[in-house]
Design a protein around this motif. Structure first.
Motif, short mmCIF file in Angstrom:
data_model
loop_
_atom_site.label_atom_id
_atom_site.label_comp_id
_atom_site.label_asym_id
_atom_site.label_seq_id
_atom_site.Cartn_x
_atom_site.Cartn_y
_atom_site.Cartn_z
N ARG A 1 -13.01 77.75 7.69
CA ARG A 1 -12.41 78.01 9.00
C ARG A 1 -10.97 77.54 9.01
O ARG A 1 -10.57 76.67 8.22
N ALA B 1 -5.02 76.21 12.22
CA ALA B 1 -5.54 77.06 13.28
C ALA B 1 -4.42 77.52 14.21
O ALA B 1 -3.65 76.70 14.69
N ILE C 1 -13.20 80.82 17.12
CA ILE C 1 -13.65 80.73 15.73
C ILE C 1 -14.41 81.99 15.32
O ILE C 1 -14.16 82.56 14.26
N GLU D 1 -6.75 77.36 19.89
CA GLU D 1 -7.67 76.26 20.19
C GLU D 1 -8.96 76.45 19.41
O GLU D 1 -9.41 77.58 19.20
N ARG D 2 -9.60 75.40 18.99
CA ARG D 2 -10.83 75.47 18.19
C ARG D 2 -12.07 75.59 19.07
O ARG D 2 -12.97 74.77 19.05
#
Length: 100
Positions: free
Chosen positions: A39, A48, A57, A51-52
């Motif tokens: 990821r 990233a 995702i 935002e996770r």
């Protein structure tokens, strides 16, 4: 790795990289296409861009699969929090498939 259907998606747990699967992908590749990945922000992946959240995702995974031309059917295998992402991916993917 591997080829043909189904596609087995391996989703690692929290703070884990794709290396957690050890030799499992090679063994499964004898029978199917196997996808393991890191990821965003983990191991060899770029940081990233969003935002996770679970939604972000699984959207990123869906986009990556599309860019690589990897189509289902999918068998989802999740470890720890990867199980949650796998369930969310299945929910979103099935909704998208019902629209086509």
């Amino acid at each position: 790795m591997g080829s043909g259907a189904p596609v087995i998606l391996l989703e690692a747990g929290s703070m884990e990289s794709s290396l957690i699967w050890r030799d499992i992908p090679e063994k499964l590749a004898e029978f199917a296409t196997v996808v393991r990945y890191d990821r965003a922000g983990y191991a060899w992946s770029d940081p990233a861009p969003t935002e996770r959240s679970g939604d972000n995702i699984v959207q990123e995974l869906h986009s990556a699969l599309g860019k690589e031309g990897i189509r289902g059917p999918y068998i989802l295998v999740g470890h720890s929090v990867g199980g949650m992402y796998s369930r969310l991916f299945a929910e979103i993917w099935s909704c998208m498939m019902s629209r086509t």
